[in-house]
Each structure stands twice: as structure tokens, then as C-alpha cells.
Design an enzyme around this catalytic site. Structure first.
Site, PDB file in Angstrom:
ATOM      1  N   SER A  40       0.843  -1.199   0.000  1.00 43.59           N
ATOM      2  CA  SER A  40       0.000   0.000   0.000  1.00 43.59           C
ATOM      3  C   SER A  40       0.879   1.251   0.000  1.00 43.59           C
ATOM      4  O   SER A  40       1.678   1.453  -0.906  1.00 43.59           O
ATOM      5  CB  SER A  40      -0.953  -0.049   1.192  1.00 43.59           C
ATOM      6  OG  SER A  40      -1.988   0.895   1.048  1.00 43.59           O
ATOM      7  N   ASP A 151      -5.403  -3.416  -2.650  1.00 44.57           N
ATOM      8  CA  ASP A 151      -4.421  -3.099  -1.617  1.00 44.57           C
ATOM      9  C   ASP A 151      -3.857  -4.346  -0.924  1.00 44.57           C
ATOM     10  O   ASP A 151      -4.594  -5.153  -0.368  1.00 44.57           O
ATOM     11  CB  ASP A 151      -5.126  -2.214  -0.577  1.00 44.57           C
ATOM     12  CG  ASP A 151      -4.181  -1.538   0.385  1.00 44.57           C
ATOM     13  OD1 ASP A 151      -3.258  -2.197   0.864  1.00 44.57           O
ATOM     14  OD2 ASP A 151      -4.383  -0.351   0.664  1.00 44.57           O
TER      15      ASP A 151
END
Length: 297
Positions: A40, A151
Site C-alpha cells: 500500500s 491493496d
């Protein structure tokens, strides 16, 4: 004594600015970064760091972004609340057209396929595409590719295993971004503010029953994510854990970037004795024996 290390940079949205401070502290103390694994925000900030872009240049780009944040969507984006047009524009300044092979520092990012439910570790191909996959917060940012990549923090908030794979003999410095001040209450979580959702609307929404329900949902999700991060840190056993106190910032909150940078620097500086201990002869031999053999199987 060799001072080679690898980094496992955790997710947390804008909190990732703290990663820049961590890296600058390491460089100021003459450590050599052999590899960076990012999830991320760790992937987003890790990519230009792996390209050896100076932290000052990245920080300036972040400051300029906040002067006029752009979370607009493109026509080809999948369903999502906002887009990554502005983020792509900033990344392009540093890594446009670069593949993983072009980066002077070994690099990997993690993502998760919504099709299979499995973690995907990306180590080749276009770097910007990989970063867009690892930052694709489900529902907020567009999914990526036919595998519907999102993510990487969904399954692995701090990629210690992928970092160790980049150089099994080097100590892994893990940088989680969920640590909060001692007196912090989860219900005091900051409001997410982005240009595409005017602040007055956000303020109005948070006072409604729906807004309060969504806030409670967000608090619950974050508590679970924090606990997952701690469990995985216990299982993966990084050599050093650096904990910038930035967990009280919302993921897309407007912030003063230098505050997070300085907190990352402070947190790394406080762990330099632990890092020197991890680089001792005895611990280096144990690490090489354990992880080099494991990776060769």
C-alpha cells in the site's frame, strides 16, 4: 562491519510519509539499503526510494500535491469512490516507464486478488502499474487488471516475508504505521478529507446517523487491521521494528508532511542501537543460516 539492510514498509495512506524519514535516517547513518518491499503506502513511497530519488524531492512532491490534491477518476477506472489520477501524475515524475529491473534497489510490492483471495507479490513489469495495484484500497480506489488486484494490506499490512526474500542475509527493518499516541481513543480518529468530497459535506455527514455508523465501522475495521499487523509481526519476526507514532492520522487526511517525516526519522533514530545489534556477527550468522537455507529449498 557491513551495514546492508532491507526494508518492509507498511501501509497506512498518507502516514507513509514517515517512511521517508526512516530512510533518510538510515542514509544519514551510512546504512546501505539492499531491498525494499512495500505494501500500500509502503509501495507508493518505496517505489521512488528504490529508484534512489532523494527523500527531499519526494517530500517536496507530496507537499505540492497537498496544495491541490487530485483524486479524480479516469473514464477507464473500475467502480470506486475516487481515483488515482493525481497520484499517477506524481509517480510519473520519478518512475514513469521504469520496470522493476530498472530500479537500482531491489523492490517488490504486495497486492491481493479479489478473484482468488490470495496475496500477489509483484517483482516484475511496470512499476507504476504495480504501485497502483498495491494502493487500490477496496471500494475507495479502482481495482487493477483482470485479477481485480487491490491493496496488499488487506492480507499483509507489513511485508516482512517479501522483504526477507530480497536478501535473506540482511536484517529486515519493519515499519508499521498503526502506532498511536498513548492517550489516543479510537473514536477520535481524524476525519478523512479529500478535494472530491468537500469538507463541509464531510462534516455534515459525520453528524448524521449514517455518518456515525460509518465512523464506527471504520474504527472497527482499523482495530482489526491493527491486531492483524501485530500478529503477523510476531509470526514473521523482523530483526528490527520501527514504530513511528502516526496511527492517529486518517489515511487521506490533509497533513503537514514534514511532521510525519520528522516522526519517521525520530522513530528510526531510536532503533539504531537495535539495528546495530541485529548486525552483530553472531546474529548475522544465525540469520544467514536460517533464512538462506529456507530460501534455497
Amino acid at each position: 562491519m557491513a551495514k546492508n539492510i532491507v526494508l518492509a514498509l507498511g501501509g497506512g495512506g498518507i502516514r507513509g510519509i514517515a517512511h521517508l524519514g526512516v530512510v533518510q535516517c538510515l542514509l544519514d547513518n551510512e546504512y546501505e539499503i539492499d531491498g525494499i518491499a512495500g505494501t500500500s503506502a509502503g509501495g507508493m513511497f518505496g517505489a521512488p526510494l528504490a529508484a534512489k530519488v532523494p527523500t527531499s524531492e519526494i517530500l517536496t512532491a507530496v507537499e505540492n500535491f497537498f496544495k491541490s490534491p487530485d483524486f479524480s477518476r479516469s473514464s477507464s477506472d473500475s467502480d470506486s469512490l475516487v481515483g488515482t489520477t493525481g497520484i499517477e501524475r506524481v509517480l510519473a515524475k520519478f518512475i514513469e516507464g521504469k520496470t522493476f529491473k530498472d530500479l537500482p534497489i531491489k523492490f517488490s510490492v504486495t497486492s491481493v486478488s479479489l478473484k482468488t483471495g490470495e496475496e500477489v507479490i509483484i517483482t516484475e513489469g511496470d512499476v507504476i502499474k504495480a504501485v497502483l495495484s498495491t494502493i487500490a484500497i477496496p471500494g475507495l480506489f479502482p481495482t487493477r487488471g483482470q485479477d481485480l488486484l487491490v491493496d496488499g494490506g488487506v492480507l499483509d499490512p507489513i511485508p516482512v516475508g517479501p522483504a526477507r526474500a530480497l536478501n535473506p542475509s540482511a536484517p529486515v527493518i519493519a515499519v508499521p504505521l498503526h502506532t498511536k499516541p498513548a492517550d489516543f481513543s479510537p473514536l477520535n480518529t481524524s476525519t478523512v478529507v479529500i478535494d472530491q468530497v468537500p469538507e463541509v459535506i464531510v462534516d455534515r455527514l459525520t453528524k448524521t446517523r449514517l455518518g456515525k455508523s460509518l465512523k464506527n465501522l471504520n474504527v472497527g475495521v482499523e482495530l482489526g487491521s491493527d491486531r492483524l499487523a501485530e500478529i503477523l509481526l510476531e509470526l514473521t519476526k523482523p530483526d528490527v521494528i520501527v514504530r513511528p507514532i502516526v496511527g492517529h492520522y486518517a489515511m487521506l487526511q490533509k497533513v503537514a508532511p514534514t511532521e510525519l517525516f520528522n516522526e519517521g526519522y525520530r522513530a528510526m533514530q531510536s532503533q539504531l542501537p537495535a539495528l546495530n545489534d541485529a548486525l552483530s556477527f553472531v546474529k548475522s550468522i544465525k540469520r544467514i543460516t536460517k533464512y538462506t537455507k529456507a530460501n534455497s529449498k
